[in-house]
Design a protein around this motif. Structure first.
Motif, PDB file in Angstrom:
ATOM      1  N   SER A   7       0.850  -1.181   0.000  1.00 24.38           N
ATOM      2  CA  SER A   7       0.000   0.000   0.000  1.00 24.38           C
ATOM      3  C   SER A   7       0.891   1.239   0.000  1.00 24.38           C
ATOM      4  N   ILE A   8       0.302   2.398  -0.199  1.00 24.44           N
ATOM      5  CA  ILE A   8       1.068   3.639  -0.129  1.00 24.44           C
ATOM      6  C   ILE A   8       1.712   3.774   1.247  1.00 24.44           C
ATOM      7  N   GLU A   9       0.979   3.361   2.263  1.00 17.99           N
ATOM      8  CA  GLU A   9       1.474   3.483   3.632  1.00 17.99           C
ATOM      9  C   GLU A   9       2.686   2.583   3.892  1.00 17.99           C
ATOM     10  N   ASN A  10       2.575   1.283   3.567  1.00 18.30           N
ATOM     11  CA  ASN A  10       3.711   0.404   3.893  1.00 18.30           C
ATOM     12  C   ASN A  10       4.816   0.432   2.840  1.00 18.30           C
ATOM     13  N   LEU A  11       4.570   1.110   1.715  1.00 20.42           N
ATOM     14  CA  LEU A  11       5.599   1.268   0.698  1.00 20.42           C
ATOM     15  C   LEU A  11       6.781   2.068   1.245  1.00 20.42           C
ATOM     16  N   LYS A  12       6.502   3.036   2.092  1.00 20.35           N
ATOM     17  CA  LYS A  12       7.573   3.862   2.653  1.00 20.35           C
ATOM     18  C   LYS A  12       8.567   3.016   3.455  1.00 20.35           C
ATOM     19  N   GLU A  13       8.055   2.025   4.193  1.00 20.81           N
ATOM     20  CA  GLU A  13       8.928   1.132   4.960  1.00 20.81           C
ATOM     21  C   GLU A  13       9.845   0.337   4.027  1.00 20.81           C
ATOM     22  N   GLU A  14       9.279  -0.151   2.919  1.00 19.31           N
ATOM     23  CA  GLU A  14      10.072  -0.917   1.954  1.00 19.31           C
ATOM     24  C   GLU A  14      11.107  -0.015   1.278  1.00 19.31           C
ATOM     25  N   ASN A  15      10.710   1.222   0.998  1.00 13.72           N
ATOM     26  CA  ASN A  15      11.631   2.171   0.382  1.00 13.72           C
ATOM     27  C   ASN A  15      12.805   2.479   1.311  1.00 13.72           C
ATOM     28  N   LYS A  16      12.526   2.542   2.612  1.00 12.47           N
ATOM     29  CA  LYS A  16      13.595   2.799   3.586  1.00 12.47           C
ATOM     30  C   LYS A  16      14.575   1.624   3.618  1.00 12.47           C
ATOM     31  N   PRO A 177       0.635   0.461  -5.341  1.00 11.04           N
ATOM     32  CA  PRO A 177      -0.324   1.503  -5.732  1.00 11.04           C
ATOM     33  C   PRO A 177      -0.158   1.943  -7.186  1.00 11.04           C
ATOM     34  N   TRP A 178       1.004   1.654  -7.790  1.00 10.03           N
ATOM     35  CA  TRP A 178       1.226   1.961  -9.196  1.00 10.03           C
ATOM     36  C   TRP A 178       0.526   0.968 -10.111  1.00 10.03           C
ATOM     37  N   SER A 179       0.099  -0.181  -9.570  1.00 10.97           N
ATOM     38  CA  SER A 179      -0.560  -1.220 -10.375  1.00 10.97           C
ATOM     39  C   SER A 179      -1.953  -0.765 -10.782  1.00 10.97           C
ATOM     40  N   SER A 182      -4.813  -1.744  -8.485  1.00 18.16           N
ATOM     41  CA  SER A 182      -4.750  -1.383  -7.068  1.00 18.16           C
ATOM     42  C   SER A 182      -5.883  -0.425  -6.701  1.00 18.16           C
ATOM     43  N   LYS A 183      -6.418  -0.587  -5.494  1.00 20.21           N
ATOM     44  CA  LYS A 183      -7.465   0.324  -5.008  1.00 20.21           C
ATOM     45  C   LYS A 183      -6.929   1.737  -4.840  1.00 20.21           C
ATOM     46  N   GLU A 184      -5.607   1.843  -4.699  1.00 23.58           N
ATOM     47  CA  GLU A 184      -4.982   3.148  -4.485  1.00 23.58           C
ATOM     48  C   GLU A 184      -4.395   3.746  -5.766  1.00 23.58           C
ATOM     49  N   ASN A 185      -4.687   3.124  -6.901  1.00 23.68           N
ATOM     50  CA  ASN A 185      -4.081   3.572  -8.154  1.00 23.68           C
ATOM     51  C   ASN A 185      -4.449   5.010  -8.507  1.00 23.68           C
ATOM     52  N   LYS A 186      -5.708   5.389  -8.327  1.00 24.40           N
ATOM     53  CA  LYS A 186      -6.133   6.760  -8.645  1.00 24.40           C
ATOM     54  C   LYS A 186      -5.424   7.765  -7.755  1.00 24.40           C
ATOM     55  N   GLN A 187      -5.306   7.432  -6.484  1.00 22.62           N
ATOM     56  CA  GLN A 187      -4.606   8.296  -5.538  1.00 22.62           C
ATOM     57  C   GLN A 187      -3.130   8.419  -5.928  1.00 22.62           C
TER      58      GLN A 187
END
Length: 200
Positions: A7-16, A177-179, A182-187
Motif C-alpha cells: 500500500s502507499i502506507e507500507n511502501l515507505k517502509e520498503e523504500n527505507k 499503488p502503481w498497479s 490497485s485500489k490506491e491507483n487513482k490516488q
C-alpha cells in the motif's frame, strides 16, 4: 512465484529498506526513476538523502494493450491475475519486444549536469530491457557519471541483461499503488501527476 501487495502506507517502509541497502556503499547525488510506476520509490530515496529527483520514460511495443485492458483489471480475481502475470512473464513476449523508446525532459535534466553518482530506480526489474535502455540513455546524457540501479524487486532472469545492484525482493510479483488494479491507483496517479506538473 511469490506475491507481495504493498500500500502507499507500507511502501515507505520498503523504500527505507532499499535506501539503507544503497547508502551502505553508494553516495548517490541524484535519483532518476522510471515513470510512472516507481515514482514514490524514487521520491522517497531522493527525499531521504535530499538529492534531486528526475524522471525518465521507457515504453515498448504492446504497451497499448495494457491501457485498453486497464478498466477491466479490477474485476479479475487476484488468483487469475497472478496466473496471467506468470504466463506473460514466462513467455518470450518481452524478449521479442526488447526495444524501448526512452524519453525525458532534457531541459530539466540539464540543470543537474554536474551530478556524478546517479541512481536509477524501478519498482521491479523483470527482464532488464527497460533498465538497460534507460541506463544507456542516462550514460549518454551524464557523460562520465557513475550509474547504479535500485529496485524493490529483481528477477533472476534480468541479471543476464543488466546488473541491479540493490533490491529488497527477488523473483517476487509486486502489486503496489502503481498497479492498474490497485485500489490506491487513482490516488497514486494523482500524486504523481501533481509532482510531474510541478516540474514544468
Amino acid at each position: 512465484m511469490k506475491f507481495v501487495e504493498l500500500s502507499i502506507e507500507n511502501l515507505k517502509e520498503e523504500n527505507k529498506k532499499l535506501f539503507d541497502l544503497v547508502v551502505k556503499d553508494y553516495d548517490f547525488d541524484c535519483v532518476i526513476f522510471i515513470a510512472r510506476g516507481s515514482y514514490l520509490i524514487g521520491k522517497d530515496l531522493a527525499n531521504f538523502k535530499d538529492v534531486p529527483l528526475l524522471e525518465v520514460f521507457a515504453s515498448r511495443k504492446g504497451g497499448k494493450l495494457k491501457k485498453i485492458l486497464r478498466p477491466f483489471l479490477q474485476f479479475i480475481p487476484t488468483k487469475l491475475k497472478k496466473v496471467l502475470r506468470e504466463k506473460e512473464f514466462n513467455s518470450n513476449v518481452h524478449e521479442k519486444n526488447s526495444q524501448r523508446s526512452i524519453d525525458f525532459n532534457s531541459k530539466i535534466w540539464s540543470k543537474y549536469k554536474n551530478c556524478a553518482k546517479l541512481l536509477i530506480v524501478d519498482d521491479s526489474v523483470d527482464t532488464g530491457y527497460s533498465v538497460i535502455s534507460v541506463k544507456n540513455a542516462v550514460q549518454q546524457f551524464f557523460v562520465g557519471s557513475e550509474i547504479r540501479v535500485a529496485a524493490l524487486n529483481c528477477f533472476e532472469k534480468s541479471k543476464k541483461i543488466v546488473n541491479t545492484e540493490y533490491y529488497v525482493y527477488e523473483d517476487t510479483m509486486l502489486k503496489g499503488p502503481w498497479s492498474n488494479d490497485s485500489k490506491e491507483n487513482k490516488q497514486y496517479l494523482k500524486m504523481y501527476t501533481e509532482w510531474h506538473n510541478s516540474q514544468e
